[in-house]
Write a protein that holds these residues in place. Structure first.
Motif, short mmCIF file in Angstrom:
data_model
loop_
_atom_site.label_atom_id
_atom_site.label_comp_id
_atom_site.label_asym_id
_atom_site.label_seq_id
_atom_site.Cartn_x
_atom_site.Cartn_y
_atom_site.Cartn_z
N LEU A 1 10.58 0.09 -4.85
CA LEU A 1 10.72 -1.36 -4.72
C LEU A 1 11.75 -1.74 -3.67
O LEU A 1 12.76 -1.04 -3.49
CB LEU A 1 11.08 -1.98 -6.07
CG LEU A 1 9.89 -2.12 -7.03
CD1 LEU A 1 10.37 -2.27 -8.46
CD2 LEU A 1 9.02 -3.30 -6.62
N LYS A 2 11.47 -2.85 -3.01
CA LYS A 2 12.34 -3.36 -1.95
C LYS A 2 12.80 -4.76 -2.33
O LYS A 2 12.12 -5.47 -3.09
CB LYS A 2 11.56 -3.43 -0.64
CG LYS A 2 10.96 -2.10 -0.20
CD LYS A 2 10.12 -2.29 1.06
CE LYS A 2 9.49 -0.98 1.50
NZ LYS A 2 8.67 -1.15 2.72
N PRO A 3 13.93 -5.20 -1.79
CA PRO A 3 14.38 -6.57 -2.09
C PRO A 3 13.32 -7.63 -1.77
O PRO A 3 13.22 -8.64 -2.47
CB PRO A 3 15.61 -6.73 -1.20
CG PRO A 3 16.15 -5.34 -1.09
CD PRO A 3 14.94 -4.45 -1.02
N LYS B 1 0.83 -1.21 0.00
CA LYS B 1 0.00 0.00 0.00
C LYS B 1 0.87 1.25 0.00
O LYS B 1 1.83 1.36 0.74
CB LYS B 1 -0.93 0.01 1.22
CG LYS B 1 -2.09 -0.95 1.09
CD LYS B 1 -2.99 -0.90 2.33
CE LYS B 1 -4.15 -1.87 2.18
NZ LYS B 1 -5.00 -1.90 3.40
N GLY B 2 0.50 2.18 -0.88
CA GLY B 2 1.27 3.41 -0.99
C GLY B 2 2.45 3.30 -1.93
O GLY B 2 3.06 4.32 -2.28
N ARG B 3 2.80 2.10 -2.37
CA ARG B 3 3.92 1.91 -3.29
C ARG B 3 3.46 1.34 -4.64
O ARG B 3 4.03 1.69 -5.68
CB ARG B 3 4.95 0.95 -2.67
CG ARG B 3 5.54 1.43 -1.37
CD ARG B 3 6.71 0.55 -0.93
NE ARG B 3 6.31 -0.83 -0.69
CZ ARG B 3 6.85 -1.89 -1.31
NH1 ARG B 3 7.79 -1.72 -2.22
NH2 ARG B 3 6.44 -3.12 -1.02
N PHE B 4 2.48 0.47 -4.63
CA PHE B 4 1.99 -0.18 -5.85
C PHE B 4 0.62 0.38 -6.20
O PHE B 4 -0.18 0.72 -5.33
CB PHE B 4 1.85 -1.68 -5.66
CG PHE B 4 3.15 -2.44 -5.51
CD1 PHE B 4 4.37 -1.80 -5.35
CD2 PHE B 4 3.15 -3.83 -5.56
CE1 PHE B 4 5.55 -2.50 -5.22
CE2 PHE B 4 4.32 -4.56 -5.44
CZ PHE B 4 5.53 -3.88 -5.25
N THR B 5 0.36 0.44 -7.50
CA THR B 5 -0.94 0.86 -7.99
C THR B 5 -1.41 -0.07 -9.09
O THR B 5 -0.69 -0.27 -10.08
CB THR B 5 -0.90 2.30 -8.54
OG1 THR B 5 -0.43 3.19 -7.53
CG2 THR B 5 -2.28 2.74 -8.99
N ILE B 6 -2.60 -0.62 -8.91
CA ILE B 6 -3.19 -1.45 -9.95
C ILE B 6 -4.16 -0.60 -10.76
O ILE B 6 -4.88 0.24 -10.21
CB ILE B 6 -3.90 -2.69 -9.35
CG1 ILE B 6 -4.34 -3.65 -10.45
CG2 ILE B 6 -5.05 -2.29 -8.44
CD1 ILE B 6 -4.84 -5.00 -9.91
#
Length: 123
Positions: free
Chosen positions: A85-87, A64-69
């Motif tokens: 993005l994170k590992p 949430k807050g990083r990805f958007t569909i």
């Protein structure tokens, strides 16, 4: 219904990628669509979902807050914009569709699945 996911790749932590999933067959505009991801040795987990119109979405807490569909019904395509993005986002990402209007986390409610695209986030 056939789904083809693409757009994965290698990116550094903090970077962005946009995944796409193109559908063929059926009536795309009537489907709810989801993105799931899986790492070796773990169950496939829900990431995000969107209803037929794009008016309702749902996300797992970790994105949430990083990805958007989003979706473009005219192009029979659903997208997943992934920022910051994170590992731990490293996984094979799958798109899925259902005709029941469901946009939740339950894998068994999605009748159609794409083949997956690999996202690798380096630290």
């Amino acid at each position: 219904v056939q789904l083809q996911a693409y757009g994965g790749g290698l990116v550094q932590a903090g970077g962005s990628l946009r995944l796409s999933c193109a559908a063929s067959g059926g009536t795309f505009s009537s489907y709810s669509l989801g993105w799931f991801r899986q790492v070796p040795g773990k169950e496939r987990e829900f990431v995000a979902a969107i209803n037929w119109s794009g008016g309702r979405t749902d996300y797992t807490d970790s994105v949430k807050g990083r990805f958007t569909i989003s979706r473009e019904n005219a192009k029979n395509t659903v997208y997943l914009q992934m920022n910051s993005l994170k590992p731990e986002d490293t996984a094979v990402y799958y798109c899925a569709a259902n005709v029941a209007g469901y946009i939740g986390i339950r894998r068994e409610y999605y009748a159609y699945w794409g083949q997956g695209t690999l996202v690798t986030v380096s630290s």
